[in-house]
Design a protein around this motif. Structure first.
Motif, mmCIF file in Angstrom:
data_model
loop_
_atom_site.group_PDB
_atom_site.id
_atom_site.type_symbol
_atom_site.label_atom_id
_atom_site.label_comp_id
_atom_site.label_asym_id
_atom_site.label_seq_id
_atom_site.Cartn_x
_atom_site.Cartn_y
_atom_site.Cartn_z
ATOM 1 N N GLN A 155 42.494 49.961 45.050
ATOM 2 C CA GLN A 155 41.357 49.057 44.976
ATOM 3 C C GLN A 155 40.593 49.279 43.659
ATOM 4 N N PRO A 156 40.070 48.223 43.038
ATOM 5 C CA PRO A 156 39.281 48.386 41.794
ATOM 6 C C PRO A 156 37.905 48.970 42.091
ATOM 7 N N GLU A 157 37.229 49.447 41.050
ATOM 8 C CA GLU A 157 35.886 49.979 41.184
ATOM 9 C C GLU A 157 34.906 48.863 41.569
ATOM 10 N N PRO A 158 33.829 49.229 42.276
ATOM 11 C CA PRO A 158 32.844 48.190 42.644
ATOM 12 C C PRO A 158 32.212 47.553 41.399
ATOM 13 N N PHE A 159 31.966 46.261 41.472
ATOM 14 C CA PHE A 159 31.314 45.474 40.414
ATOM 15 C C PHE A 159 32.119 45.531 39.116
ATOM 16 N N SER A 160 33.441 45.733 39.243
ATOM 17 C CA SER A 160 34.287 45.688 38.042
ATOM 18 C C SER A 160 35.123 44.421 38.091
ATOM 19 N N ARG A 161 35.779 44.155 36.992
ATOM 20 C CA ARG A 161 36.609 42.967 36.923
ATOM 21 C C ARG A 161 38.080 43.259 37.299
ATOM 22 N N GLY A 162 38.338 44.407 37.852
ATOM 23 C CA GLY A 162 39.710 44.740 38.247
ATOM 24 C C GLY A 162 40.158 43.983 39.489
ATOM 25 N N VAL A 163 41.440 44.013 39.718
ATOM 26 C CA VAL A 163 42.035 43.332 40.868
ATOM 27 C C VAL A 163 42.791 44.372 41.709
ATOM 28 N N THR A 164 42.997 44.029 42.958
ATOM 29 C CA THR A 164 43.745 44.902 43.853
ATOM 30 C C THR A 164 45.216 44.930 43.439
#
Length: 371
Positions: free
Chosen positions: A300-309
């Motif tokens: 899972q990406p970091e909270p409030f980041s623009r990463g995706v699962t």
């Protein structure tokens, strides 16, 4: 001191001779041979089974069933030309039977029926009158009766169960013999005994046993082993042929068969004959097992980041090898051979592979039969 030593030595030599000498078994002549003039004859016929509860042939898919049904009804005086039946309580079957030797008219024999069309079950049906013919085209028996089916099937909307075969069955005592075979036993001038397991040693032993009996009873030899399967017995002038056969078939003889190992790879069955021998050979058996386990992990990406699962692959591979020990096999007798195979500690499929390898190496002194 010398006498006990000689006794132990004599016992050792006797035990060694018993372990190396070929094993024979005693049996009656009737158990190992059959009379050539008393051979069986096969019968065959085509018939109909009626009374089925909707499990018979679909007449549109099995036109031969409809033709046979129309012919039977016409013989009964019912005209069905131009009409098509949709009943599914009739099935076309092939009827087979074995005509025993010296069968007389009026006696009964069992018959076997098997479906020819798309019938699903013959349970509860009755075989109508069916003529059974021999290889010469003549009718020797007529069969009729209720069909006994050992298998069953049941089904519903979402599940079904079946045990055994429901499209084949038997009619116990269902055929009456109408014609006897032309040959008569009393018309024969001699007897020819055929071994069920051809072997020269058994044939010669059988001839010797018959000659010993004939010398004491009739004053001369009457038997001769012609080959590994046939033993010719001449009829003495003052002997009754039926009584002679009754006395000969109860003689006890020594039987001998070749050493043989029978293997059925489908069921894992291994049958080893008593005379099987294995020369001294070293055997190593081992199995390699590779287990591959996939355990993917979700990242899972970091909270409030623009990463995706994302899914991270995770593979676990374990290789394990069992066995690998070397064992020396030497089978001078059956008990030693079985003990040596059991000492390796493998399953039947492994023993099958070992026996095939020993045969390829030339150390198995027996015939290897694969089924």
């Amino acid at each position: 001191m010398i006498r006990p030593f000689l006794s132990r030595l004599l016992g050792l030599l006797v035990g060694l001779a018993l372990s190396v000498a070929p094993a024979h078994s005693a049996a009656r002549v009737k158990d190992v041979a059959s009379l050539q003039a008393g051979r069986d004859n096969q019968l065959i016929g085509y018939g109909l089974v009626v009374g089925l509860q909707g499990t018979g042939d679909s007449l549109r898919s099995s036109p031969f069933t409809e033709q046979a049904l129309q012919s039977m009804l016409q013989n009964l005086g019912i005209n069905t030309q131009g009409e098509r039946s949709r009943a599914k309580n009739v099935a076309a079957v092939l009827v087979t039977a074995t005509l025993p030797p010296f069968a007389s008219p009026g006696s009964r024999i069992d018959v076997t029926v098997g479906s020819l069309g798309d019938a699903t079950s013959l349970r509860g049906g009755s075989l109508v009158m069916t003529s059974l013919t021999g290889a010469d085209g003549l009718i020797y028996a007529v069969a009729q009766g209720s069909v006994v089916v050992t298998g069953f099937n049941a089904q519903g909307d979402a599940a079904s169960i079946q045990q055994g075969v429901t499209t084949a069955g038997r009619v116990p005592n269902g055929a009456i013999i109408e014609r006897e075979l032309p040959a008569r036993f009393k018309d024969s001038s001699d007897l020819v005994l055929q071994l069920r397991n051809p072997d020269f040693s058994t044939a010669v032993g059988m001839a010797d046993a018959i000659n010993r009996y004939a010398t004491a009873q009739y004053g001369g030899k009457i038997a001769e082993a012609r080959d590994s399967q046939s033993v010719y017995v001449a009829k003495p002038k003052r002997a009754d042929l039926a009584r002679l056969m009754a006395e000969v078939e109860n003689l006890v003889i020594e039987t001998d068969v070749p050493a043989r190992v029978v293997i059925n790879e489908r069921t894992g069955t291994i049958v080893i004959g008593q005379d099987v021998r294995i020369s001294e050979v070293a055997v190593s058996y081992g199995t390699l097992t590779v287990q591959v386990t996939e355990m993917p992990q979700v990242v899972q990406p970091e909270p409030f980041s623009r990463g995706v699962t994302a899914v991270e692959p995770n593979t676990d591979i374990v290789a394990q090898q069992d066995g690998g020990t070397v064992a020396i096999l030497h089978g001078p007798n059956l008990r030693t051979l079985v003990s040596g195979l059991n000492s390796i500690g493998v399953k039947p499929d492994g023993i099958i592979s070992i026996l095939q390898g020993i045969k390829s190496a030339g150390a198995l002194q027996a015939e290897l039969v694969l089924q």
